[in-house]
Design a protein around this motif. Sequence first.
Motif, PDB file in Angstrom:
ATOM      1  N   CYS A   5       1.016  -1.338   0.161  1.00 17.50           N
ATOM      2  CA  CYS A   5      -0.399   0.115  -0.480  1.00 17.50           C
ATOM      3  C   CYS A   5       0.978   1.134  -0.009  1.00 17.50           C
ATOM      4  O   CYS A   5       0.254   2.290  -1.300  1.00 17.50           O
ATOM      5  N   ILE A   6       1.688   0.956   0.821  1.00 17.39           N
ATOM      6  CA  ILE A   6       2.761   2.477   0.472  1.00 17.39           C
ATOM      7  C   ILE A   6       3.335   2.629  -0.382  1.00 17.39           C
ATOM      8  O   ILE A   6       4.064   4.012  -1.215  1.00 17.39           O
ATOM      9  N   LEU A   7       4.497   1.594  -1.039  1.00 15.05           N
ATOM     10  CA  LEU A   7       4.230   1.950  -2.214  1.00 15.05           C
ATOM     11  C   LEU A   7       3.696   2.263  -2.882  1.00 15.05           C
ATOM     12  O   LEU A   7       4.463   2.846  -4.823  1.00 15.05           O
ATOM     13  N   ALA A   8       1.881   2.095  -3.349  1.00 10.10           N
ATOM     14  CA  ALA A   8       1.322   2.232  -4.119  1.00 10.10           C
ATOM     15  C   ALA A   8       0.883   3.829  -3.616  1.00 10.10           C
ATOM     16  O   ALA A   8       0.027   4.386  -4.191  1.00 10.10           O
ATOM     17  N   ASP A   9       1.750   4.397  -2.397  1.00  8.90           N
ATOM     18  CA  ASP A   9       1.508   5.456  -2.343  1.00  8.90           C
ATOM     19  C   ASP A   9      -0.438   6.382  -1.552  1.00  8.90           C
ATOM     20  O   ASP A   9      -0.813   7.342  -1.310  1.00  8.90           O
ATOM     21  N   TYR A  10      -0.178   5.175  -0.789  1.00  9.85           N
ATOM     22  CA  TYR A  10      -1.859   5.263   0.241  1.00  9.85           C
ATOM     23  C   TYR A  10      -1.078   5.661   1.333  1.00  9.85           C
ATOM     24  O   TYR A  10      -0.260   5.330   1.968  1.00  9.85           O
ATOM     25  N   ASP A  11      -2.136   6.652   2.272  1.00  9.35           N
ATOM     26  CA  ASP A  11      -2.464   6.744   3.559  1.00  9.35           C
ATOM     27  C   ASP A  11      -1.844   5.512   4.357  1.00  9.35           C
ATOM     28  O   ASP A  11      -3.784   5.494   3.961  1.00  9.35           O
ATOM     29  N   VAL A  12      -1.896   5.016   5.442  1.00  4.24           N
ATOM     30  CA  VAL A  12      -2.140   3.499   5.941  1.00  4.24           C
ATOM     31  C   VAL A  12      -1.670   4.106   7.514  1.00  4.24           C
ATOM     32  O   VAL A  12      -0.956   4.322   7.669  1.00  4.24           O
ATOM     33  N   VAL A  13      -3.090   3.683   8.130  1.00  2.86           N
ATOM     34  CA  VAL A  13      -3.011   3.747   9.557  1.00  2.86           C
ATOM     35  C   VAL A  13      -2.470   1.580   9.808  1.00  2.86           C
ATOM     36  O   VAL A  13      -3.561   1.707   9.754  1.00  2.86           O
ATOM     37  N   VAL A  14      -1.999   1.698  10.218  1.00 10.23           N
ATOM     38  CA  VAL A  14      -1.428   0.504  10.379  1.00 10.23           C
ATOM     39  C   VAL A  14      -2.149  -0.176  12.575  1.00 10.23           C
ATOM     40  O   VAL A  14      -1.735   1.060  13.335  1.00 10.23           O
ATOM     41  N   ARG A  15      -3.410  -0.933  12.461  1.00  9.92           N
ATOM     42  CA  ARG A  15      -3.570  -1.055  13.329  1.00  9.92           C
ATOM     43  C   ARG A  15      -2.979  -2.539  14.905  1.00  9.92           C
ATOM     44  O   ARG A  15      -3.708  -3.810  13.780  1.00  9.92           O
ATOM     45  N   THR A  16      -2.563  -2.651  15.473  1.00 11.22           N
ATOM     46  CA  THR A  16      -1.803  -4.019  15.880  1.00 11.22           C
ATOM     47  C   THR A  16      -2.580  -4.088  17.635  1.00 11.22           C
ATOM     48  O   THR A  16      -2.686  -3.145  17.531  1.00 11.22           O
ATOM     49  N   ARG A  17      -1.797  -4.997  18.305  1.00 13.34           N
ATOM     50  CA  ARG A  17      -2.934  -5.108  19.707  1.00 13.34           C
ATOM     51  C   ARG A  17      -1.626  -4.604  20.608  1.00 13.34           C
ATOM     52  O   ARG A  17      -2.460  -4.097  21.984  1.00 13.34           O
ATOM     53  N   SER A  18       0.074  -4.164  20.115  1.00 14.70           N
ATOM     54  CA  SER A  18       0.272  -3.756  21.518  1.00 14.70           C
ATOM     55  C   SER A  18       1.536  -3.067  20.988  1.00 14.70           C
ATOM     56  O   SER A  18       1.545  -3.264  19.447  1.00 14.70           O
ATOM     57  N   GLU A  19       1.903  -1.991  20.849  1.00 11.30           N
ATOM     58  CA  GLU A  19       3.253  -1.011  20.741  1.00 11.30           C
ATOM     59  C   GLU A  19       4.455  -2.335  20.357  1.00 11.30           C
ATOM     60  O   GLU A  19       5.573  -2.149  19.242  1.00 11.30           O
ATOM     61  N   ALA A  20       4.770  -3.784  20.780  1.00 14.15           N
ATOM     62  CA  ALA A  20       5.462  -4.108  20.686  1.00 14.15           C
ATOM     63  C   ALA A  20       5.616  -4.726  19.154  1.00 14.15           C
ATOM     64  O   ALA A  20       5.595  -4.723  18.216  1.00 14.15           O
ATOM     65  N   ALA A  21       4.173  -5.396  18.761  1.00 16.23           N
ATOM     66  CA  ALA A  21       3.848  -5.774  17.313  1.00 16.23           C
ATOM     67  C   ALA A  21       3.076  -4.748  16.226  1.00 16.23           C
ATOM     68  O   ALA A  21       4.080  -4.431  14.973  1.00 16.23           O
ATOM     69  N   SER A  22       4.247  -3.399  16.942  1.00 14.01           N
ATOM     70  CA  SER A  22       3.497  -2.347  15.739  1.00 14.01           C
ATOM     71  C   SER A  22       4.977  -1.697  15.629  1.00 14.01           C
ATOM     72  O   SER A  22       5.651  -1.963  14.479  1.00 14.01           O
TER      73      SER A  22
ATOM     74  N   MET B   3       4.567   7.779   5.012  1.00 12.44           N
ATOM     75  CA  MET B   3       2.679   7.264   4.673  1.00 12.44           C
ATOM     76  C   MET B   3       2.443   5.954   5.353  1.00 12.44           C
ATOM     77  O   MET B   3       1.055   6.134   5.177  1.00 12.44           O
ATOM     78  N   VAL B   4       3.019   6.599   6.014  1.00 11.11           N
ATOM     79  CA  VAL B   4       2.618   5.491   7.672  1.00 11.11           C
ATOM     80  C   VAL B   4       2.299   5.329   8.790  1.00 11.11           C
ATOM     81  O   VAL B   4       3.393   6.187   9.272  1.00 11.11           O
ATOM     82  N   ARG B   5       1.176   4.726   9.691  1.00 11.22           N
ATOM     83  CA  ARG B   5       1.785   5.652  10.847  1.00 11.22           C
ATOM     84  C   ARG B   5       0.736   4.493  11.639  1.00 11.22           C
ATOM     85  O   ARG B   5       0.100   3.679  11.214  1.00 11.22           O
ATOM     86  N   TYR B   6       0.945   3.938  13.212  1.00 13.24           N
ATOM     87  CA  TYR B   6       0.431   3.177  14.060  1.00 13.24           C
ATOM     88  C   TYR B   6       0.338   3.424  14.873  1.00 13.24           C
ATOM     89  O   TYR B   6       0.475   4.533  15.484  1.00 13.24           O
ATOM     90  N   THR B   7      -0.580   2.527  15.427  1.00 11.66           N
ATOM     91  CA  THR B   7      -1.685   2.853  16.774  1.00 11.66           C
ATOM     92  C   THR B   7      -1.687   1.337  17.051  1.00 11.66           C
ATOM     93  O   THR B   7      -2.372   0.229  16.836  1.00 11.66           O
ATOM     94  N   THR B   8      -2.045   1.128  18.371  1.00 12.49           N
ATOM     95  CA  THR B   8      -2.942   0.494  19.016  1.00 12.49           C
ATOM     96  C   THR B   8      -4.785   0.804  19.207  1.00 12.49           C
ATOM     97  O   THR B   8      -5.678  -0.500  19.591  1.00 12.49           O
ATOM     98  N   GLU B   9      -5.289   1.833  19.383  1.00 16.93           N
ATOM     99  CA  GLU B   9      -6.531   2.237  19.385  1.00 16.93           C
ATOM    100  C   GLU B   9      -7.571   1.811  18.455  1.00 16.93           C
ATOM    101  O   GLU B   9      -6.992   2.284  16.682  1.00 16.93           O
TER     102      GLU B   9
END
Length: 286
Positions: free
Chosen positions: A22-39, A70-76
């Motif tokens: 997705c980021i190589l195709a220039d999409y704005d991406v939010v990744v949601r994981t269950r923990s900071e470690a997973a992010s 292009m990518v951000r990380y969250t647990t929420e």
Amino acid sequence: MQLSRIGVVGGGTMASGIVEACILADYDVVVRTRSEAASHSVKVALERHLRRRIARSEIDDERYEVAMSMVRYTTEIDDLYDRHLVIESVVEDIEVKKHLFAQLDRVLIEGSMIASNTSTLPIMALAATTTRPERVLGLHFFNPVGSLRLVEVVRSLVVAPEVLEAGRHFVQTLGKEPVIVNDEAGFVVNALLFPYLNTAVRLLERGVAAKEDIDRAMMLGCNYPMGPLALLDLVGLDVAVAILERLYEETGDPAMLAAPTLRRMREAGHLGRKTGRGFYDYQSKA
């Protein structure tokens, strides 16, 4: 249907591969994981994969920096609220996925699409947990996402035609090839692949040939890049048994009954490459 903001839920190999595409195709991406470690694990995997692309001259340093921005990380989960499309890639457990889809349905803005990366579970069952079943579809990527171009775009009984078309177009923007499939266990690839892999294990059980010769026969005789037993080690024997169980549950086809050796190896924890031991031993390899 315009898609520019993508969400990915999951912290594993498939999730990080989807994020990379997705980021190589220039999409704005939010990744949601269950923990900071997973992010952190997803971020590290992305950095490693993109550095390899630099080494192969597929991208340069500037492209690397742009992609990583292009990518951000969250647990929420609420941080996904404004995504046009959210792709779920969590553990292959129907109850876990149902719960997640209900949560996504609650937080996403009206008109957003939800997709599952499931390889065998029914899309309709996931769609039914939402108030927008017509906006739910399957997008089944293949591992490794970075090099395998196929994506099965899964059509449930109630998905809206424009949603299916948006999913197909989205896959194409990633530089991948979409194949439209109906919502049946295994879709196309796994419905064909796993009986073949299962048969290879049964040949081994009957002593028809040694494991190395079974793999060599299919590589040399059918021009496959990898033999079936080595491929099972790559997929993971726990994953293989789970897929075969799902296929047998839906079809009742005896060819889908997991070979006893597969079940016993799963119980022993010999799951293939990820545990260091499967049909082959990977512990002594550098």
